[in-house]
Design a protein around this motif. Sequence first.
Motif, PDB file in Angstrom:
ATOM      1  N   ILE A   1      50.870  30.071  39.642  1.00  0.00           N
ATOM      2  CA  ILE A   1      49.799  30.334  38.672  1.00  0.00           C
ATOM      3  C   ILE A   1      49.405  28.987  38.071  1.00  0.00           C
ATOM      4  CG2 ILE A   1      49.153  31.478  36.530  1.00  0.00           C
ATOM      5  CD1 ILE A   1      51.284  33.601  37.153  1.00  0.00           C
TER       6      ILE A   1
ATOM      7  N   VAL B   1      46.975  26.994  35.456  1.00  0.00           N
ATOM      8  CA  VAL B   1      46.145  27.169  34.263  1.00  0.00           C
ATOM      9  C   VAL B   1      45.514  25.833  33.905  1.00  0.00           C
ATOM     10  CG1 VAL B   1      46.118  27.788  31.814  1.00  0.00           C
ATOM     11  CG2 VAL B   1      47.598  29.031  33.404  1.00  0.00           C
TER      12      VAL B   1
ATOM     13  N   ILE C   1      42.142  30.156  35.207  1.00  0.00           N
ATOM     14  CA  ILE C   1      43.424  30.566  35.773  1.00  0.00           C
ATOM     15  C   ILE C   1      43.238  30.892  37.250  1.00  0.00           C
ATOM     16  CG2 ILE C   1      45.288  32.263  35.697  1.00  0.00           C
ATOM     17  CD1 ILE C   1      44.498  32.639  32.691  1.00  0.00           C
TER      18      ILE C   1
ATOM     19  N   SER D   1      45.534  32.510  40.189  1.00  0.00           N
ATOM     20  CA  SER D   1      46.796  33.233  40.361  1.00  0.00           C
ATOM     21  C   SER D   1      46.963  33.675  41.805  1.00  0.00           C
ATOM     22  CB  SER D   1      46.833  34.460  39.442  1.00  0.00           C
ATOM     23  OG  SER D   1      47.998  35.222  39.666  1.00  0.00           O
TER      24      SER D   1
ATOM     25  N   VAL E   1      43.954  38.578  30.074  1.00  0.00           N
ATOM     26  CA  VAL E   1      44.470  37.291  29.600  1.00  0.00           C
ATOM     27  C   VAL E   1      44.219  37.241  28.098  1.00  0.00           C
ATOM     28  CG1 VAL E   1      44.326  34.782  29.727  1.00  0.00           C
ATOM     29  CG2 VAL E   1      43.998  36.154  31.806  1.00  0.00           C
TER      30      VAL E   1
ATOM     31  N   THR F   1      40.470  33.179  41.196  1.00  0.00           N
ATOM     32  CA  THR F   1      40.317  32.342  40.004  1.00  0.00           C
ATOM     33  C   THR F   1      39.422  33.036  39.002  1.00  0.00           C
ATOM     34  OG1 THR F   1      40.590  30.308  41.283  1.00  0.00           O
ATOM     35  CG2 THR F   1      39.547  30.103  39.122  1.00  0.00           C
TER      36      THR F   1
ATOM     37  N   SER G   1      37.975  32.665  34.694  1.00  0.00           N
ATOM     38  CA  SER G   1      37.851  31.753  33.555  1.00  0.00           C
ATOM     39  C   SER G   1      37.223  32.502  32.391  1.00  0.00           C
ATOM     40  CB  SER G   1      37.019  30.515  33.903  1.00  0.00           C
ATOM     41  OG  SER G   1      35.692  30.881  34.226  1.00  0.00           O
TER      42      SER G   1
ATOM     43  N   LEU H   1      49.380  36.356  30.236  1.00  0.00           N
ATOM     44  CA  LEU H   1      48.756  36.940  31.413  1.00  0.00           C
ATOM     45  C   LEU H   1      49.389  38.312  31.633  1.00  0.00           C
ATOM     46  CD1 LEU H   1      48.380  33.797  31.665  1.00  0.00           C
ATOM     47  CD2 LEU H   1      48.358  34.129  34.137  1.00  0.00           C
TER      48      LEU H   1
END
Length: 501
Positions: A90, A92, A101, A103, A111, A133, A135, A148
Amino acid sequence: MNGKKRFASSLLLVLFLIPIFSLVPTAQTPKHIVMYQQYLSRLMITRSGITYDYSYTVYNTTNEQQSTISYTLFHYIVETGNLQAYTGNIVVTVSPFSVTITSQIPQLARVLLIEPNVIKEVVWAGFLNTTGTISGLAYFNSSAELILQFLNGSSFANVTLTISHKNSQYTLSESLPLVKVTLQKTSEASFTLTVSSATPERYQKFQFESQGVQAEAPYNVTVAYYNGTYVPAMIWEGEGQGSLSLPSLQAERNVEFSAIEFFGINGSIVAYVENAFSSSYLSHQGFIFNVTLNQVESHIRVVINEGVPYAEAKTMSMVNINGNIALVGITNNGVESTANVNFYHPVYIVYPASLVYVNVSDSGEYVIIYPNSSYVSVSVVTPQFVGVSNVTIGGKSYTAQVVNVSGSGYIMFNVSLLHNESFAVFKQSANGIVQLNPKDYFVYQGKVVVVDDPSTTYYVVYGYTNASSGVISSYIIPFIIVGIIVVLVVVGAVLLLLKRK
Protein backbone atom coordinates in the motif's frame (compact mmCIF):
# COMPACT_ATOMS: atom_id res chain seq x y z
CA MET A 1 -12.11 61.02 33.18
CA ASN A 2 -15.34 62.65 31.98
CA GLY A 3 -16.97 62.01 28.60
CA LYS A 4 -15.55 65.11 26.88
CA LYS A 5 -12.00 64.28 27.96
CA ARG A 6 -12.37 60.68 26.78
CA PHE A 7 -13.70 61.86 23.43
CA ALA A 8 -10.83 64.35 23.05
CA SER A 9 -8.26 61.69 23.91
CA SER A 10 -9.78 59.25 21.41
CA LEU A 11 -9.87 61.94 18.72
CA LEU A 12 -6.20 62.77 19.25
CA LEU A 13 -5.30 59.11 19.04
CA VAL A 14 -7.27 58.61 15.82
CA LEU A 15 -5.74 61.71 14.23
CA PHE A 16 -2.30 60.45 15.15
CA LEU A 17 -2.92 56.99 13.72
CA ILE A 18 -4.32 58.04 10.33
CA PRO A 19 -0.97 58.67 8.60
CA ILE A 20 0.58 55.63 10.24
CA PHE A 21 -2.11 53.30 8.88
CA SER A 22 -1.44 54.67 5.42
CA LEU A 23 1.99 53.08 5.43
CA VAL A 24 0.38 49.72 4.60
CA PRO A 25 -0.56 49.34 0.92
CA THR A 26 -4.06 48.20 0.08
CA ALA A 27 -4.07 44.65 -1.31
CA GLN A 28 -5.83 43.87 -4.58
CA THR A 29 -8.82 41.55 -4.55
CA PRO A 30 -7.42 38.01 -4.85
CA LYS A 31 -8.68 35.31 -7.19
CA HIS A 32 -10.59 32.54 -5.40
CA ILE A 33 -9.84 28.89 -6.11
CA VAL A 34 -12.50 26.63 -4.59
CA MET A 35 -12.17 22.87 -4.12
CA TYR A 36 -15.08 20.84 -2.77
CA GLN A 37 -15.58 17.18 -1.93
CA GLN A 38 -18.39 15.19 -0.30
CA TYR A 39 -18.50 11.45 0.45
CA LEU A 40 -20.96 9.09 2.10
CA SER A 41 -20.42 5.41 2.93
CA ARG A 42 -23.04 3.18 4.56
CA LEU A 43 -22.96 -0.51 5.44
CA MET A 44 -26.22 -2.11 6.61
CA ILE A 45 -26.86 -5.65 7.81
CA THR A 46 -30.39 -7.05 8.08
CA ARG A 47 -31.92 -10.53 8.17
CA SER A 48 -32.34 -10.33 4.42
CA GLY A 49 -28.66 -9.63 3.76
CA ILE A 50 -25.93 -7.01 3.54
CA THR A 51 -26.15 -3.79 1.56
CA TYR A 52 -23.51 -1.16 0.87
CA ASP A 53 -24.21 2.39 -0.32
CA TYR A 54 -21.89 5.21 -1.25
CA SER A 55 -22.07 8.59 -2.93
CA TYR A 56 -19.61 11.27 -3.85
CA THR A 57 -19.24 14.62 -5.53
CA VAL A 58 -16.04 16.51 -6.30
CA TYR A 59 -15.55 19.83 -8.06
CA ASN A 60 -13.07 22.65 -8.53
CA THR A 61 -14.14 26.16 -9.45
CA THR A 62 -13.23 29.83 -9.22
CA ASN A 63 -16.79 30.74 -8.22
CA GLU A 64 -16.98 30.83 -4.43
CA GLN A 65 -20.72 31.51 -4.61
CA GLN A 66 -21.59 28.17 -6.26
CA SER A 67 -24.33 26.77 -4.05
CA THR A 68 -26.15 23.85 -5.70
CA ILE A 69 -24.45 20.67 -6.86
CA SER A 70 -25.69 17.21 -7.79
CA TYR A 71 -24.50 13.77 -6.75
CA THR A 72 -25.55 10.15 -7.17
CA LEU A 73 -26.13 7.55 -4.45
CA PHE A 74 -25.23 3.99 -5.50
CA HIS A 75 -26.90 1.01 -3.81
CA TYR A 76 -25.29 -2.46 -3.80
CA ILE A 77 -26.12 -5.91 -2.48
CA VAL A 78 -23.06 -7.50 -0.88
CA GLU A 79 -22.50 -11.20 -1.51
CA THR A 80 -19.93 -12.86 0.73
CA GLY A 81 -17.57 -15.71 0.01
CA ASN A 82 -14.70 -17.47 1.74
CA LEU A 83 -12.00 -15.98 3.93
CA GLN A 84 -8.91 -15.19 1.89
CA ALA A 85 -5.47 -13.90 2.75
CA TYR A 86 -4.34 -10.94 0.64
CA THR A 87 -0.74 -9.75 0.58
CA GLY A 88 0.55 -6.64 -1.13
CA ASN A 89 1.91 -3.15 -0.86
CA ILE A 90 0.00 0.00 0.00
CA VAL A 91 1.62 3.24 -1.16
CA VAL A 92 0.39 6.52 0.30
CA THR A 93 1.41 9.86 -1.21
CA VAL A 94 0.76 13.07 0.71
CA SER A 95 0.75 16.52 -0.88
CA PRO A 96 -0.89 19.84 0.07
CA PHE A 97 -4.66 19.25 0.20
CA SER A 98 -4.42 15.77 -1.29
CA VAL A 99 -3.86 12.13 -0.32
CA THR A 100 -3.31 9.45 -2.99
CA ILE A 101 -3.38 5.72 -2.23
CA THR A 102 -2.32 2.80 -4.42
CA SER A 103 -3.39 -0.53 -2.91
CA GLN A 104 -2.53 -4.02 -4.08
CA ILE A 105 -5.01 -5.36 -1.50
CA PRO A 106 -8.59 -5.31 -2.85
CA GLN A 107 -11.94 -4.39 -1.29
CA LEU A 108 -10.91 -0.89 -0.16
CA ALA A 109 -14.14 0.93 0.70
CA ARG A 110 -13.25 3.93 2.89
CA VAL A 111 -10.34 6.18 3.75
CA LEU A 112 -10.70 8.25 6.92
CA LEU A 113 -8.36 10.96 8.21
CA ILE A 114 -8.42 11.86 11.90
CA GLU A 115 -6.38 14.55 13.65
CA PRO A 116 -7.76 15.18 17.17
CA ASN A 117 -8.90 18.75 17.86
CA VAL A 118 -8.31 19.72 14.22
CA ILE A 119 -10.19 17.67 11.65
CA LYS A 120 -11.96 14.39 10.92
CA GLU A 121 -12.99 13.55 7.37
CA VAL A 122 -13.83 10.94 4.77
CA VAL A 123 -11.02 11.31 2.25
CA TRP A 124 -12.57 8.78 -0.11
CA ALA A 125 -15.44 6.28 -0.24
CA GLY A 126 -16.39 3.71 -2.88
CA PHE A 127 -15.26 0.22 -3.69
CA LEU A 128 -11.91 -0.79 -5.17
CA ASN A 129 -12.09 -4.50 -5.99
CA THR A 130 -8.70 -4.84 -7.69
CA THR A 131 -5.29 -3.20 -7.49
CA GLY A 132 -5.84 0.48 -8.16
CA THR A 133 -5.24 4.07 -7.19
CA ILE A 134 -7.60 6.51 -5.50
CA SER A 135 -7.14 10.08 -4.29
CA GLY A 136 -9.09 12.59 -2.26
CA LEU A 137 -9.06 16.14 -1.00
CA ALA A 138 -7.56 16.23 2.49
CA TYR A 139 -6.02 18.53 5.06
CA PHE A 140 -4.16 17.96 8.31
CA ASN A 141 -2.12 20.34 10.44
CA SER A 142 0.71 18.40 12.05
CA SER A 143 0.22 14.63 11.91
CA ALA A 144 -2.86 12.50 11.47
CA GLU A 145 -4.10 8.93 11.47
CA LEU A 146 -4.99 7.69 8.01
CA ILE A 147 -7.41 4.74 8.36
CA LEU A 148 -7.92 2.51 5.33
CA GLN A 149 -11.09 0.44 5.75
CA PHE A 150 -11.45 -2.71 3.65
CA LEU A 151 -14.87 -4.32 3.30
CA ASN A 152 -14.72 -7.57 5.24
CA GLY A 153 -18.08 -9.27 4.76
CA SER A 154 -20.43 -7.59 7.23
CA SER A 155 -17.73 -5.40 8.79
CA PHE A 156 -14.53 -3.51 7.99
CA ALA A 157 -10.87 -4.42 8.45
CA ASN A 158 -8.65 -1.45 9.23
CA VAL A 159 -5.10 -0.57 8.23
CA THR A 160 -3.88 2.51 10.12
CA LEU A 161 -0.96 4.74 9.18
CA THR A 162 0.38 7.88 10.84
CA ILE A 163 1.19 10.57 8.27
CA SER A 164 2.93 13.91 8.67
CA HIS A 165 4.37 16.69 6.54
CA LYS A 166 7.91 15.39 7.08
CA ASN A 167 7.40 12.66 4.49
CA SER A 168 5.55 12.79 1.21
CA GLN A 169 5.34 9.04 0.60
CA TYR A 170 4.77 5.93 2.71
CA THR A 171 4.92 2.26 1.71
CA LEU A 172 3.31 -0.53 3.74
CA SER A 173 3.65 -4.25 3.13
CA GLU A 174 0.45 -5.83 4.43
CA SER A 175 -0.99 -9.31 4.80
CA LEU A 176 -4.71 -8.98 5.43
CA PRO A 177 -7.28 -11.79 5.81
CA LEU A 178 -10.61 -10.69 4.29
CA VAL A 179 -13.96 -12.29 3.62
CA LYS A 180 -14.22 -12.08 -0.15
CA VAL A 181 -17.14 -9.94 -1.27
CA THR A 182 -18.90 -9.29 -4.57
CA LEU A 183 -21.04 -6.21 -5.09
CA GLN A 184 -24.14 -6.13 -7.28
CA LYS A 185 -25.56 -2.70 -8.05
CA THR A 186 -29.33 -2.65 -7.71
CA SER A 187 -30.12 1.04 -8.00
CA GLU A 188 -28.83 4.57 -8.11
CA ALA A 189 -30.53 7.86 -7.31
CA SER A 190 -29.59 11.47 -8.01
CA PHE A 191 -29.80 14.25 -5.46
CA THR A 192 -28.87 17.90 -5.16
CA LEU A 193 -26.84 19.46 -2.38
CA THR A 194 -26.73 23.07 -1.22
CA VAL A 195 -23.24 24.30 -0.37
CA SER A 196 -23.03 27.38 1.80
CA SER A 197 -20.30 29.93 1.10
CA ALA A 198 -20.54 31.44 4.60
CA THR A 199 -17.29 31.71 6.53
CA PRO A 200 -16.67 32.50 10.22
CA GLU A 201 -16.07 36.08 11.26
CA ARG A 202 -12.67 36.66 12.75
CA TYR A 203 -12.69 36.52 16.57
CA GLN A 204 -16.35 35.50 16.68
CA LYS A 205 -18.05 32.20 17.49
CA PHE A 206 -19.56 30.45 14.48
CA GLN A 207 -22.98 28.83 14.23
CA PHE A 208 -22.93 25.77 11.98
CA GLU A 209 -25.46 23.27 10.74
CA SER A 210 -24.72 19.85 9.30
CA GLN A 211 -27.00 16.86 8.78
CA GLY A 212 -29.80 18.73 10.54
CA VAL A 213 -27.65 19.27 13.64
CA GLN A 214 -26.95 22.82 14.81
CA ALA A 215 -24.15 23.73 17.17
CA GLU A 216 -21.86 26.59 18.14
CA ALA A 217 -18.17 26.48 17.27
CA PRO A 218 -15.80 28.54 19.44
CA TYR A 219 -12.43 29.60 18.03
CA ASN A 220 -8.82 28.99 18.94
CA VAL A 221 -5.79 31.08 17.89
CA THR A 222 -2.87 28.96 16.75
CA VAL A 223 -0.45 28.24 13.91
CA ALA A 224 -1.48 25.92 11.09
CA TYR A 225 0.30 24.25 8.21
CA TYR A 226 -0.23 25.80 4.81
CA ASN A 227 1.59 24.78 1.65
CA GLY A 228 5.01 24.13 3.12
CA THR A 229 5.10 26.39 6.16
CA TYR A 230 3.22 27.29 9.32
CA VAL A 231 1.28 30.55 9.40
CA PRO A 232 -0.99 32.25 11.95
CA ALA A 233 -4.44 30.69 11.93
CA MET A 234 -7.78 30.50 13.67
CA ILE A 235 -9.56 27.18 14.15
CA TRP A 236 -13.28 26.88 14.89
CA GLU A 237 -14.49 23.56 16.30
CA GLY A 238 -17.97 22.41 17.22
CA GLU A 239 -19.70 19.12 17.94
CA GLY A 240 -23.22 17.82 18.20
CA GLN A 241 -24.08 14.34 19.32
CA GLY A 242 -26.93 12.14 20.46
CA SER A 243 -27.37 8.59 21.65
CA LEU A 244 -30.12 6.19 22.62
CA SER A 245 -29.63 3.04 24.64
CA LEU A 246 -32.39 0.46 25.15
CA PRO A 247 -32.26 -3.28 25.76
CA SER A 248 -32.87 -4.01 22.08
CA LEU A 249 -31.72 -0.73 20.51
CA GLN A 250 -28.39 1.06 20.49
CA ALA A 251 -28.07 4.27 18.47
CA GLU A 252 -25.34 6.92 18.30
CA ARG A 253 -24.80 9.92 16.09
CA ASN A 254 -21.94 12.42 16.10
CA VAL A 255 -21.50 15.51 13.97
CA GLU A 256 -18.20 17.38 14.08
CA PHE A 257 -17.44 20.69 12.43
CA SER A 258 -14.08 22.39 11.94
CA ALA A 259 -13.00 25.48 10.06
CA ILE A 260 -9.48 26.85 9.65
CA GLU A 261 -8.56 30.28 8.36
CA PHE A 262 -4.94 30.92 7.37
CA PHE A 263 -3.49 34.43 7.58
CA GLY A 264 -0.61 36.04 5.70
CA ILE A 265 1.12 39.40 5.45
CA ASN A 266 -0.78 42.25 7.18
CA GLY A 267 -3.35 39.76 8.45
CA SER A 268 -4.76 39.06 4.99
CA ILE A 269 -6.66 35.78 4.50
CA VAL A 270 -4.54 33.29 2.56
CA ALA A 271 -6.94 30.33 2.57
CA TYR A 272 -9.92 28.75 4.30
CA VAL A 273 -10.71 25.09 5.01
CA GLU A 274 -14.12 23.91 6.21
CA ASN A 275 -15.03 20.36 7.11
CA ALA A 276 -18.13 18.67 8.54
CA PHE A 277 -18.01 15.00 9.51
CA SER A 278 -20.81 12.77 10.78
CA SER A 279 -20.84 9.17 11.95
CA SER A 280 -23.95 7.10 12.69
CA TYR A 281 -24.31 3.71 14.30
CA LEU A 282 -27.54 1.80 14.83
CA SER A 283 -28.09 -1.69 16.16
CA HIS A 284 -31.55 -3.17 16.73
CA GLN A 285 -32.05 -6.77 17.67
CA GLY A 286 -35.73 -7.74 17.96
CA PHE A 287 -38.29 -10.43 17.21
CA ILE A 288 -39.62 -8.71 14.09
CA PHE A 289 -36.44 -7.39 12.49
CA ASN A 290 -32.72 -7.01 13.12
CA VAL A 291 -30.62 -4.21 11.66
CA THR A 292 -27.09 -2.92 12.10
CA LEU A 293 -26.05 0.30 10.37
CA ASN A 294 -22.59 1.83 10.10
CA GLN A 295 -22.39 5.15 8.23
CA VAL A 296 -19.87 7.95 7.79
CA GLU A 297 -20.26 11.12 5.77
CA SER A 298 -18.27 14.32 5.37
CA HIS A 299 -17.66 17.31 3.18
CA ILE A 300 -14.58 19.48 2.87
CA ARG A 301 -14.37 22.88 1.18
CA VAL A 302 -11.06 24.62 0.49
CA VAL A 303 -10.93 28.25 -0.65
CA ILE A 304 -7.51 29.56 -1.71
CA ASN A 305 -7.00 33.29 -2.20
CA GLU A 306 -4.45 33.10 -4.97
CA GLY A 307 -1.70 35.73 -4.82
CA VAL A 308 -2.10 36.69 -1.16
CA PRO A 309 1.46 36.82 0.26
CA TYR A 310 2.65 34.69 3.16
CA ALA A 311 6.07 33.61 4.41
CA GLU A 312 7.87 31.54 7.02
CA ALA A 313 7.99 33.42 10.32
CA LYS A 314 11.26 34.05 12.14
CA THR A 315 9.39 34.95 15.32
CA MET A 316 5.89 34.06 16.54
CA SER A 317 4.41 35.95 19.46
CA MET A 318 1.08 35.70 21.29
CA VAL A 319 -0.10 39.29 21.93
CA ASN A 320 -2.98 40.27 24.19
CA ILE A 321 -5.01 43.11 22.67
CA ASN A 322 -7.74 44.19 25.09
CA GLY A 323 -8.41 40.61 26.16
CA ASN A 324 -8.15 39.09 22.66
CA ILE A 325 -5.13 36.95 21.82
CA ALA A 326 -3.53 37.70 18.46
CA LEU A 327 -0.75 35.61 16.97
CA VAL A 328 1.86 37.82 15.29
CA GLY A 329 4.62 36.42 13.09
CA ILE A 330 7.63 38.45 11.96
CA THR A 331 8.92 37.39 8.54
CA ASN A 332 11.51 38.70 6.09
CA ASN A 333 8.61 40.02 3.97
CA GLY A 334 6.55 41.75 6.66
CA VAL A 335 4.21 40.79 9.48
CA GLU A 336 1.66 37.96 9.49
CA SER A 337 -1.12 37.88 12.05
CA THR A 338 -4.53 36.53 12.97
CA ALA A 339 -5.39 40.19 13.51
CA ASN A 340 -5.17 43.08 11.08
CA VAL A 341 -1.72 44.65 10.91
CA ASN A 342 -1.87 48.35 10.08
CA PHE A 343 1.77 49.25 10.69
CA TYR A 344 5.21 47.70 10.88
CA HIS A 345 8.64 49.23 11.46
CA PRO A 346 11.96 47.73 12.64
CA VAL A 347 13.25 49.36 15.83
CA TYR A 348 16.15 48.94 18.22
CA ILE A 349 14.92 49.12 21.80
CA VAL A 350 17.72 47.48 23.78
CA TYR A 351 17.73 44.76 21.10
CA PRO A 352 16.66 44.66 17.43
CA ALA A 353 12.88 44.34 17.47
CA SER A 354 9.71 45.12 15.50
CA LEU A 355 7.14 47.83 16.17
CA VAL A 356 3.70 46.57 15.07
CA TYR A 357 0.19 48.00 15.25
CA VAL A 358 -2.18 45.09 15.86
CA ASN A 359 -5.92 45.61 15.37
CA VAL A 360 -8.43 43.10 16.76
CA SER A 361 -12.16 43.75 16.31
CA ASP A 362 -11.63 47.51 15.79
CA SER A 363 -9.47 47.73 18.91
CA GLY A 364 -5.78 48.29 18.28
CA GLU A 365 -2.50 48.66 20.10
CA TYR A 366 1.15 49.26 19.29
CA VAL A 367 3.51 46.54 20.51
CA ILE A 368 7.24 45.91 20.27
CA ILE A 369 8.02 42.26 19.49
CA TYR A 370 11.46 40.88 20.28
CA PRO A 371 13.24 37.99 18.53
CA ASN A 372 12.64 35.73 21.57
CA SER A 373 8.84 36.17 21.02
CA SER A 374 8.35 38.39 24.08
CA TYR A 375 6.59 41.71 23.59
CA VAL A 376 5.86 45.01 25.34
CA SER A 377 3.02 47.47 24.78
CA VAL A 378 3.65 50.98 23.47
CA SER A 379 1.58 54.00 24.55
CA VAL A 380 0.83 56.80 22.07
CA VAL A 381 1.38 60.15 23.82
CA THR A 382 0.92 63.77 22.80
CA PRO A 383 3.88 66.11 23.50
CA GLN A 384 3.22 68.54 26.34
CA PHE A 385 5.51 71.16 24.81
CA VAL A 386 7.29 71.67 21.48
CA GLY A 387 9.68 74.59 21.05
CA VAL A 388 12.66 75.61 18.92
CA SER A 389 16.05 76.29 20.46
CA ASN A 390 19.78 75.93 19.89
CA VAL A 391 21.58 72.92 21.33
CA THR A 392 25.34 72.35 21.49
CA ILE A 393 26.59 68.85 20.68
CA GLY A 394 30.30 68.09 20.44
CA GLY A 395 31.14 71.77 20.62
CA LYS A 396 28.89 72.69 17.66
CA SER A 397 25.58 74.52 17.81
CA TYR A 398 22.49 73.14 16.03
CA THR A 399 18.90 74.20 15.60
CA ALA A 400 16.65 71.77 17.44
CA GLN A 401 13.07 71.14 18.38
CA VAL A 402 12.76 70.68 22.11
CA VAL A 403 9.99 68.20 22.93
CA ASN A 404 8.67 67.55 26.41
CA VAL A 405 6.63 64.39 26.94
CA SER A 406 5.22 62.49 29.88
CA GLY A 407 4.70 58.75 29.94
CA SER A 408 5.78 55.46 31.40
CA GLY A 409 6.86 52.22 29.79
CA TYR A 410 7.48 52.48 26.07
CA ILE A 411 6.01 55.50 24.30
CA MET A 412 5.45 56.81 20.79
CA PHE A 413 4.96 60.46 19.75
CA ASN A 414 5.36 62.68 16.71
CA VAL A 415 6.20 66.30 15.85
CA SER A 416 6.05 68.20 12.59
CA LEU A 417 9.27 68.24 10.58
CA LEU A 418 10.88 71.67 11.00
CA HIS A 419 13.39 71.61 8.13
CA ASN A 420 13.83 69.38 5.11
CA GLU A 421 17.37 68.34 5.96
CA SER A 422 19.26 65.63 7.80
CA PHE A 423 18.48 65.32 11.48
CA ALA A 424 18.97 63.11 14.51
CA VAL A 425 16.95 62.61 17.65
CA PHE A 426 18.48 62.86 21.12
CA LYS A 427 17.06 62.62 24.60
CA GLN A 428 18.09 64.06 27.92
CA SER A 429 19.42 61.50 30.41
CA ALA A 430 21.28 61.58 33.71
CA ASN A 431 24.53 61.13 31.77
CA GLY A 432 23.90 63.92 29.30
CA ILE A 433 22.36 63.98 25.83
CA VAL A 434 21.93 60.50 24.36
CA GLN A 435 21.37 59.93 20.66
CA LEU A 436 18.58 57.48 19.82
CA ASN A 437 19.19 54.61 17.47
CA PRO A 438 18.23 55.82 13.96
CA LYS A 439 15.76 52.91 13.70
CA ASP A 440 13.75 54.38 16.57
CA TYR A 441 12.66 57.47 14.61
CA PHE A 442 11.50 58.09 11.07
CA VAL A 443 9.63 60.60 8.92
CA TYR A 444 6.22 60.15 7.40
CA GLN A 445 4.12 62.85 5.69
CA GLY A 446 6.06 65.68 7.24
CA LYS A 447 6.16 64.28 10.77
CA VAL A 448 9.00 62.88 12.85
CA VAL A 449 7.78 59.75 14.66
CA VAL A 450 9.73 58.61 17.73
CA VAL A 451 9.43 55.40 19.74
CA ASP A 452 11.46 55.03 22.94
CA ASP A 453 11.78 53.88 26.53
CA PRO A 454 10.88 57.38 27.66
CA SER A 455 12.75 60.35 28.90
CA THR A 456 11.18 63.71 29.69
CA THR A 457 12.94 65.85 27.08
CA TYR A 458 13.83 65.06 23.47
CA TYR A 459 15.75 67.06 20.86
CA VAL A 460 15.17 66.80 17.13
CA VAL A 461 18.53 68.17 15.99
CA TYR A 462 18.70 69.48 12.40
CA GLY A 463 21.86 69.45 10.31
CA TYR A 464 23.37 66.70 12.44
CA THR A 465 24.90 64.04 10.19
CA ASN A 466 26.82 61.74 12.56
CA ALA A 467 24.79 58.55 12.65
CA SER A 468 26.68 56.99 15.56
CA SER A 469 24.68 56.57 18.74
CA GLY A 470 25.76 56.87 22.33
CA VAL A 471 26.17 59.25 25.20
CA ILE A 472 27.58 62.65 24.24
CA SER A 473 28.40 64.59 27.36
CA SER A 474 31.23 66.62 28.90
CA TYR A 475 32.76 63.81 30.88
CA ILE A 476 33.09 61.56 27.79
CA ILE A 477 35.11 64.07 25.75
CA PRO A 478 38.30 63.96 27.91
CA PHE A 479 38.48 60.18 27.50
CA ILE A 480 38.20 60.55 23.73
CA ILE A 481 40.98 63.17 23.74
CA VAL A 482 43.16 60.98 25.98
CA GLY A 483 42.67 58.08 23.60
CA ILE A 484 43.72 60.19 20.62
CA ILE A 485 46.81 61.42 22.49
CA VAL A 486 47.80 57.86 23.43
CA VAL A 487 47.50 56.76 19.78
CA LEU A 488 49.62 59.72 18.64
CA VAL A 489 52.29 58.96 21.25
CA VAL A 490 52.47 55.29 20.19
CA VAL A 491 52.68 56.19 16.48
CA GLY A 492 55.42 58.77 17.25
CA ALA A 493 57.40 56.22 19.25
CA VAL A 494 57.22 53.68 16.40
CA LEU A 495 58.37 56.25 13.85
CA LEU A 496 61.26 57.28 16.11
CA LEU A 497 62.43 53.66 16.44
CA LEU A 498 62.29 53.16 12.66
CA LYS A 499 64.28 56.37 12.10
CA ARG A 500 67.02 55.22 14.48
CA LYS A 501 67.35 51.98 12.51
